[in-house]
Design a protein around this motif. Structure first.
Motif, PDB file in Angstrom:
ATOM      1  N   GLU A  82      38.676  36.830  26.378  1.00  0.00           N
ATOM      2  CA  GLU A  82      37.710  35.823  26.803  1.00  0.00           C
ATOM      3  C   GLU A  82      38.323  34.744  27.689  1.00  0.00           C
ATOM      4  OE1 GLU A  82      39.109  34.757  22.618  1.00  0.00           O
ATOM      5  OE2 GLU A  82      38.493  36.543  23.700  1.00  0.00           O
ATOM      6  N   ASN A  83      39.659  34.604  27.648  1.00  0.00           N
ATOM      7  CA  ASN A  83      40.311  33.585  28.471  1.00  0.00           C
ATOM      8  C   ASN A  83      40.827  34.135  29.795  1.00  0.00           C
ATOM      9  OD1 ASN A  83      39.926  31.499  26.555  1.00  0.00           O
ATOM     10  ND2 ASN A  83      41.696  32.207  25.386  1.00  0.00           N
ATOM     11  N   GLU A  84      40.573  35.415  30.053  1.00  0.00           N
ATOM     12  CA  GLU A  84      40.974  35.985  31.335  1.00  0.00           C
ATOM     13  C   GLU A  84      40.102  35.420  32.461  1.00  0.00           C
ATOM     14  OE1 GLU A  84      40.870  40.219  31.318  1.00  0.00           O
ATOM     15  OE2 GLU A  84      42.508  40.426  29.863  1.00  0.00           O
ATOM     16  N   ILE A  85      40.608  35.526  33.671  1.00  0.00           N
ATOM     17  CA  ILE A  85      39.829  35.090  34.828  1.00  0.00           C
ATOM     18  C   ILE A  85      38.538  35.906  34.908  1.00  0.00           C
ATOM     19  CG2 ILE A  85      40.958  36.701  36.396  1.00  0.00           C
ATOM     20  CD1 ILE A  85      40.793  34.523  38.564  1.00  0.00           C
ATOM     21  N   SER A  86      37.471  35.291  35.366  1.00  0.00           N
ATOM     22  CA  SER A  86      36.194  35.985  35.544  1.00  0.00           C
ATOM     23  C   SER A  86      36.110  36.499  36.982  1.00  0.00           C
ATOM     24  CB  SER A  86      35.019  35.039  35.246  1.00  0.00           C
ATOM     25  OG  SER A  86      35.010  34.678  33.882  1.00  0.00           O
ATOM     26  N   TYR A  87      36.166  37.811  37.112  1.00  0.00           N
ATOM     27  CA  TYR A  87      36.240  38.448  38.428  1.00  0.00           C
ATOM     28  C   TYR A  87      34.856  38.798  38.966  1.00  0.00           C
ATOM     29  CZ  TYR A  87      41.200  39.378  37.362  1.00  0.00           C
ATOM     30  OH  TYR A  87      42.536  39.265  37.057  1.00  0.00           O
ATOM     31  N   ASN A  88      34.759  38.883  40.296  1.00  0.00           N
ATOM     32  CA  ASN A  88      33.615  39.568  40.883  1.00  0.00           C
ATOM     33  C   ASN A  88      33.764  41.053  40.566  1.00  0.00           C
ATOM     34  OD1 ASN A  88      34.844  41.105  43.279  1.00  0.00           O
ATOM     35  ND2 ASN A  88      35.568  39.017  43.689  1.00  0.00           N
ATOM     36  N   LEU A  89      32.702  41.828  40.729  1.00  0.00           N
ATOM     37  CA  LEU A  89      32.707  43.211  40.265  1.00  0.00           C
ATOM     38  C   LEU A  89      33.784  44.053  40.953  1.00  0.00           C
ATOM     39  CD1 LEU A  89      31.373  45.350  38.468  1.00  0.00           C
ATOM     40  CD2 LEU A  89      29.860  45.878  40.387  1.00  0.00           C
TER      41      LEU A  89
END
Length: 282
Positions: A82-89
């Protein structure tokens, strides 16, 4: 400056403070704008409501308009990621991260292809997405960039948290990302979605982004000032809806937000992480 869109009370106090009025006075202005939106009309005219509110802002707001916006992103993530970077698809599928590692364990891999396409491979074999009208293939072609000029890789979310648990999209994402369901069906990998659901948690991530970096879905060409006014108008309209019987309010008109297709959501902009349980979803 940011408008607190986490709750009705947050929107009331934020907009009232910006306009320099009390909350009861704020509702008087909203009702006046609503009256102008129905006077002589067959139905409620959103444009007239927005124009009336903008006239009030022009006369009353003496400080800077909001230069940041809250952004609520729904995502089912593998536990511990949950703490990973939120990527585009595109980045999510083609870079090294917990989601792509989960797919790799099932021999599903992706790589960047020509013209922004994402190439799907299964068991070391490239999977064709050409010349078929299969529902799964139509979806995968859309998400993997096969429809040139209509790529859909963006990181997206919603502007309001207040009624988000009533949003149909919130329920749709409850078990797993839709792309996993489509991959399971098309590649015939039994239990892929179920395994992911068992190894993951459902989250609502709240970000705080510069408003200039955010795109209102369906209004791609707004200037920064137009985005600021659009947000205020949407907040005012949501509060107008609350003036009725809030038991019957739903979230179908929650403004959809997105970043540019090649943008990722910086961890520095993350404000909070909330676990969504099944009993929270209405």
């Amino acid at each position: 400056m940011v408008i607190d869109t986490t709750s009705r009370e947050g929107m009331e106090s934020s907009l009232a403070h910006l306009m320099g009025v009390s909350v009861p006075e704020l509702y008087q202005y909203i009702e006046a704008a609503a009256d102008s939106a129905v006077e002589g009309q067959w139905c409620f005219n959103q444009d007239l409501f927005d124009k009336a509110m903008e006239d009030f802002y022009s006369d009353m707001i003496e400080q800077e308009l909001p230069d940041e916006i809250l952004f609520f992103h729904l995502s089912r993530r593998l536990k511990g990621s949950e703490n990973e970077i939120s990527y585009n698809l595109q980045e999510l599928l083609t870079s090294n991260n917990s989601f792509s590692e989960f797919l790799n364990a099932h021999q599903i891999t992706f790589r960047k292809g020509a013209g922004n396409r994402i190439i799907l491979c299964y068991r070391d074999r490239q999977i064709s997405l050409e010349n078929t009208m299969s529902t799964d293939v139509c979806y995968l072609r859309s998400r993997l960039g096969y429809n040139s000029g209509r790529e859909d890789f963006c990181f997206n979310g919603f502007a309001f948290r207040d009624l988000l648990m009533k949003n149909q999209y919130t329920r749709q994402l409850q078990d797993c990302p839709e792309i996993l369901e489509r991959l399971e069906s098309y590649l015939r990998i039994k239990g892929l979605a179920k395994e992911y659901a068992e190894k993951s948690e459902y989250y609502c991530f709240m970000y705080r982004f510069p408003i200039g970096c955010v795109i209102f879905d369906g209004k791609d060409d707004l200037t920064v000032e137009e985005k600021q006014l659009h947000l205020l108008n949407q907040v005012a309209y949501r509060l107008y809806q609350y003036s009725g019987d809030s038991r019957y309010l739903y979230d179908h008109d929650n403004p959809i937000l997105r970043l540019k297709d090649d943008d990722n959501a910086s961890v520095d902009c993350l404000v909070s992480t909330e676990i969504i349980t099944s009993d929270m979803i209405e």
